[in-house]
Design a protein around this motif. Structure first.
Motif, PDB file in Angstrom:
ATOM      1  N   THR A 223      59.613  59.444 -68.590  1.00  0.00           N
ATOM      2  CA  THR A 223      59.510  57.983 -68.548  1.00  0.00           C
ATOM      3  C   THR A 223      60.037  57.373 -69.835  1.00  0.00           C
ATOM      4  OG1 THR A 223      57.538  58.197 -67.156  1.00  0.00           O
ATOM      5  CG2 THR A 223      57.913  56.055 -68.178  1.00  0.00           C
ATOM      6  N   PHE A 224      59.712  58.012 -70.939  1.00  0.00           N
ATOM      7  CA  PHE A 224      60.201  57.530 -72.229  1.00  0.00           C
ATOM      8  C   PHE A 224      61.728  57.542 -72.272  1.00  0.00           C
ATOM      9  CE2 PHE A 224      61.867  58.976 -76.356  1.00  0.00           C
ATOM     10  CZ  PHE A 224      61.583  57.860 -77.126  1.00  0.00           C
ATOM     11  N   LEU A 225      62.336  58.651 -71.824  1.00  0.00           N
ATOM     12  CA  LEU A 225      63.795  58.759 -71.866  1.00  0.00           C
ATOM     13  C   LEU A 225      64.470  57.705 -70.991  1.00  0.00           C
ATOM     14  CD1 LEU A 225      64.442  62.611 -71.887  1.00  0.00           C
ATOM     15  CD2 LEU A 225      64.886  60.987 -73.722  1.00  0.00           C
ATOM     16  N   LEU A 226      63.811  57.304 -69.926  1.00  0.00           N
ATOM     17  CA  LEU A 226      64.375  56.246 -69.088  1.00  0.00           C
ATOM     18  C   LEU A 226      64.532  54.945 -69.865  1.00  0.00           C
ATOM     19  CD1 LEU A 226      62.622  56.707 -65.629  1.00  0.00           C
ATOM     20  CD2 LEU A 226      65.079  56.709 -66.050  1.00  0.00           C
ATOM     21  N   HIS A 227      63.697  54.756 -70.878  1.00  0.00           N
ATOM     22  CA  HIS A 227      63.709  53.509 -71.643  1.00  0.00           C
ATOM     23  C   HIS A 227      64.484  53.629 -72.950  1.00  0.00           C
ATOM     24  CE1 HIS A 227      59.721  52.522 -69.429  1.00  0.00           C
ATOM     25  NE2 HIS A 227      60.784  52.264 -68.692  1.00  0.00           N
ATOM     26  N   VAL A 228      65.078  54.789 -73.193  1.00  0.00           N
ATOM     27  CA  VAL A 228      66.014  54.942 -74.313  1.00  0.00           C
ATOM     28  C   VAL A 228      67.384  54.505 -73.812  1.00  0.00           C
ATOM     29  CG1 VAL A 228      67.149  56.630 -75.824  1.00  0.00           C
ATOM     30  CG2 VAL A 228      64.690  56.792 -75.391  1.00  0.00           C
ATOM     31  N   SER A 229      68.171  53.889 -74.670  1.00  0.00           N
ATOM     32  CA  SER A 229      69.489  53.428 -74.230  1.00  0.00           C
ATOM     33  C   SER A 229      70.317  54.619 -73.752  1.00  0.00           C
ATOM     34  CB  SER A 229      70.208  52.684 -75.356  1.00  0.00           C
ATOM     35  OG  SER A 229      70.519  53.552 -76.419  1.00  0.00           O
ATOM     36  N   ALA A 230      70.958  54.444 -72.613  1.00  0.00           N
ATOM     37  CA  ALA A 230      71.720  55.540 -72.003  1.00  0.00           C
ATOM     38  C   ALA A 230      72.820  56.080 -72.921  1.00  0.00           C
ATOM     39  CB  ALA A 230      72.295  55.090 -70.666  1.00  0.00           C
ATOM     40  N   PRO A 231      73.582  55.227 -73.615  1.00  0.00           N
ATOM     41  CA  PRO A 231      74.623  55.779 -74.500  1.00  0.00           C
ATOM     42  C   PRO A 231      74.056  56.697 -75.586  1.00  0.00           C
ATOM     43  CG  PRO A 231      75.011  53.448 -74.111  1.00  0.00           C
ATOM     44  CD  PRO A 231      73.666  53.756 -73.537  1.00  0.00           C
ATOM     45  N   LEU A 232      72.879  56.368 -76.111  1.00  0.00           N
ATOM     46  CA  LEU A 232      72.269  57.215 -77.139  1.00  0.00           C
ATOM     47  C   LEU A 232      71.873  58.567 -76.552  1.00  0.00           C
ATOM     48  CD1 LEU A 232      71.123  57.761 -79.933  1.00  0.00           C
ATOM     49  CD2 LEU A 232      69.050  56.512 -79.279  1.00  0.00           C
ATOM     50  N   LYS A 233      71.320  58.564 -75.342  1.00  0.00           N
ATOM     51  CA  LYS A 233      70.933  59.824 -74.707  1.00  0.00           C
ATOM     52  C   LYS A 233      72.151  60.711 -74.462  1.00  0.00           C
ATOM     53  CE  LYS A 233      68.774  57.567 -71.526  1.00  0.00           C
ATOM     54  NZ  LYS A 233      67.943  57.044 -70.415  1.00  0.00           N
ATOM     55  N   VAL A 234      73.221  60.108 -73.985  1.00  0.00           N
ATOM     56  CA  VAL A 234      74.416  60.896 -73.692  1.00  0.00           C
ATOM     57  C   VAL A 234      75.078  61.381 -74.982  1.00  0.00           C
ATOM     58  CG1 VAL A 234      76.701  60.833 -72.647  1.00  0.00           C
ATOM     59  CG2 VAL A 234      74.766  59.778 -71.478  1.00  0.00           C
ATOM     60  N   ARG A 235      75.048  60.543 -76.016  1.00  0.00           N
ATOM     61  CA  ARG A 235      75.619  60.956 -77.299  1.00  0.00           C
ATOM     62  C   ARG A 235      74.881  62.166 -77.857  1.00  0.00           C
ATOM     63  NH1 ARG A 235      74.399  57.088 -82.009  1.00  0.00           N
ATOM     64  NH2 ARG A 235      72.815  58.657 -82.466  1.00  0.00           N
ATOM     65  N   GLU A 236      73.583  62.224 -77.626  1.00  0.00           N
ATOM     66  CA  GLU A 236      72.757  63.310 -78.153  1.00  0.00           C
ATOM     67  C   GLU A 236      72.457  64.366 -77.093  1.00  0.00           C
ATOM     68  OE1 GLU A 236      72.063  63.693 -81.202  1.00  0.00           O
ATOM     69  OE2 GLU A 236      72.682  61.731 -81.991  1.00  0.00           O
ATOM     70  N   HIS A 237      73.307  64.443 -76.059  1.00  0.00           N
ATOM     71  CA  HIS A 237      72.978  65.335 -74.952  1.00  0.00           C
ATOM     72  C   HIS A 237      72.961  66.797 -75.376  1.00  0.00           C
ATOM     73  CE1 HIS A 237      77.375  65.896 -74.700  1.00  0.00           C
ATOM     74  NE2 HIS A 237      77.109  67.018 -74.077  1.00  0.00           N
ATOM     75  N   ARG A 238      73.716  67.154 -76.421  1.00  0.00           N
ATOM     76  CA  ARG A 238      73.691  68.554 -76.868  1.00  0.00           C
ATOM     77  C   ARG A 238      72.320  68.928 -77.424  1.00  0.00           C
ATOM     78  NH1 ARG A 238      79.132  67.324 -78.117  1.00  0.00           N
ATOM     79  NH2 ARG A 238      80.603  68.807 -77.162  1.00  0.00           N
ATOM     80  N   THR A 239      71.697  67.981 -78.120  1.00  0.00           N
ATOM     81  CA  THR A 239      70.352  68.240 -78.634  1.00  0.00           C
ATOM     82  C   THR A 239      69.366  68.393 -77.485  1.00  0.00           C
ATOM     83  OG1 THR A 239      70.784  66.997 -80.660  1.00  0.00           O
ATOM     84  CG2 THR A 239      68.486  67.331 -80.059  1.00  0.00           C
ATOM     85  N   VAL A 240      69.459  67.493 -76.502  1.00  0.00           N
ATOM     86  CA  VAL A 240      68.565  67.580 -75.350  1.00  0.00           C
ATOM     87  C   VAL A 240      68.829  68.877 -74.578  1.00  0.00           C
ATOM     88  CG1 VAL A 240      67.731  66.384 -73.294  1.00  0.00           C
ATOM     89  CG2 VAL A 240      68.519  65.056 -75.243  1.00  0.00           C
ATOM     90  N   ARG A 241      70.095  69.284 -74.515  1.00  0.00           N
ATOM     91  CA  ARG A 241      70.439  70.547 -73.864  1.00  0.00           C
ATOM     92  C   ARG A 241      69.801  71.727 -74.604  1.00  0.00           C
ATOM     93  NH1 ARG A 241      73.174  72.476 -69.087  1.00  0.00           N
ATOM     94  NH2 ARG A 241      73.420  74.690 -69.460  1.00  0.00           N
ATOM     95  N   ARG A 242      69.780  71.679 -75.936  1.00  0.00           N
ATOM     96  CA  ARG A 242      69.130  72.749 -76.711  1.00  0.00           C
ATOM     97  C   ARG A 242      67.636  72.782 -76.403  1.00  0.00           C
ATOM     98  NH1 ARG A 242      72.720  71.239 -80.890  1.00  0.00           N
ATOM     99  NH2 ARG A 242      71.146  69.935 -81.885  1.00  0.00           N
ATOM    100  N   TRP A 243      67.027  71.608 -76.266  1.00  0.00           N
ATOM    101  CA  TRP A 243      65.607  71.574 -75.893  1.00  0.00           C
ATOM    102  C   TRP A 243      65.386  72.289 -74.565  1.00  0.00           C
ATOM    103  CZ3 TRP A 243      64.721  65.594 -76.817  1.00  0.00           C
ATOM    104  CH2 TRP A 243      64.746  65.342 -78.194  1.00  0.00           C
TER     105      TRP A 243
END
Length: 309
Positions: A223-243
């Motif tokens: 739910t939190f990630l839904l409220h983070v700006s989408a460009p920021l999530k995609v820019r940091e997708h490698r970090t999220v992928r590591r998680w």
């Protein structure tokens, strides 16, 4: 080249049994470290879908055997510890099932699973046994640290209060047309900025990532990630992928980053995590995309996370 007698006298025999044993121990340690480092939990999630398929087909023995393999290789997550309890009940091993139920609660599996996925009672003794399991799990849950803030009846995350403070406002803003009420969009944008700042604190290590190991099954983070700006999530997708690869988050938490961006841009949804989507609203190949990150189809996801509907 064969060593000369003088060389042997000077340096001694390097390959004595003691040295060979030491070398073997060192090799095993290094090999074990390499194996541990090489763990990729995407593979774990993919194999867990096979477990769910076995269970759905009634092939409980195969499901349990695969769970045992996964435990030895990775250690089970709360979803699979609970699945193991269901398998053990089905096979009549109630003593082992009780321990698995308790372990899942210790791993912060949602307590409601005990009621959503209660076993079928064949006798009054079965009912009494399961009541005793719930009583044991209740006592264990009460012994664990409890907090006023967080999902799953009190388990904390650094994003919970942020979500709860803003969710009502976000829902309310949905009633306004931004063209007619530009101030509504400004309020929403301010909320997104605050979520972005919190996300940045997670990325930089100022806040701990609310991982599965600490918080169990955590829909709050999605739910939190839904409220983070989408460009920021995609820019940091490698970090999220590591998680994801390190076993800190579930595949659906990773997928939400990309589905949310597509939703904002009015494009077909690449992973299809949102419920109620029509076939044309999903991007072609979304099934393969889900499988590549260890995320099942809607049925397998519901079974794994004991979600109704």
């Amino acid at each position: 080249m064969i060593a000369s007698a003088s060389t042997k006298r000077r340096y001694g025999n390097r390959w004595t049994p003691k040295r060979l044993l030491g070398f073997a121990l060192l090799f095993n340690i290094l090999a074990g470290a390499s194996t541990a480092h090489a763990k990729n939990f995407v593979r774990y999630h993919q194999r867990c879908l096979v477990v769910q398929e076995y269970m759905m087909q009634g092939d409980t023995s195969k499901a349990l055997a695969l769970l045992n393999e996964l435990e030895e290789r990775y250690g089970l997550m709360p979803t699979e510890t609970f699945a193991r309890a269901l398998c053990q009940v089905a096979l009549g091993d109630t003593a082992a099932a009780r321990l698995s139920y308790l372990k899942s609660i210790e791993q912060h599996a949602p307590f409601g699973w005990l009621f959503f996925s209660a076993p079928v009672y064949r006798s009054a003794a079965d009912s009494l046994w399961y009541e005793s399991v719930i009583a044991d799990c209740t006592l264990l849950r009460r012994s664990l640290p409890q907090y006023a803030d967080g999902p799953n009846e009190g388990m904390p995350t650094p994003v919970t209060r942020l979500n709860r403070r803003h969710q009502f406002i976000i829902d309310s803003l949905g009633y306004f047309d931004p063209a007619e009420k530009p101030e509504a969009q400004q309020v929403y944008d301010a909320i997104i900025i605050e979520h972005d700042l919190t996300f940045d604190s997670l990325l930089t290590g100022k806040l701990k990532v609310p991982s599965i190991a600490i918080y169990g099954v955590n829909d709050e983070f999605e739910t939190f990630l839904l409220h983070v700006s989408a460009p920021l999530k995609v820019r940091e997708h490698r970090t999220v992928r590591r998680w994801l690869e390190r076993g800190m988050i579930y595949p659906c938490t990773y997928a939400v980053c990309f589905d949310d961006l597509a939703n904002e841009e009015h494009r077909p949804i690449p992973y299809g995590i949102f419920s109620g989507l029509r076939p044309e609203e999903r991007e072609p190949g979304h099934e393969e995309r889900r499988a590549a990150i260890g995320m099942g189809d809607e049925l397998l996801e519901k079974l794994r996370f004991h979600r109704g509907g």
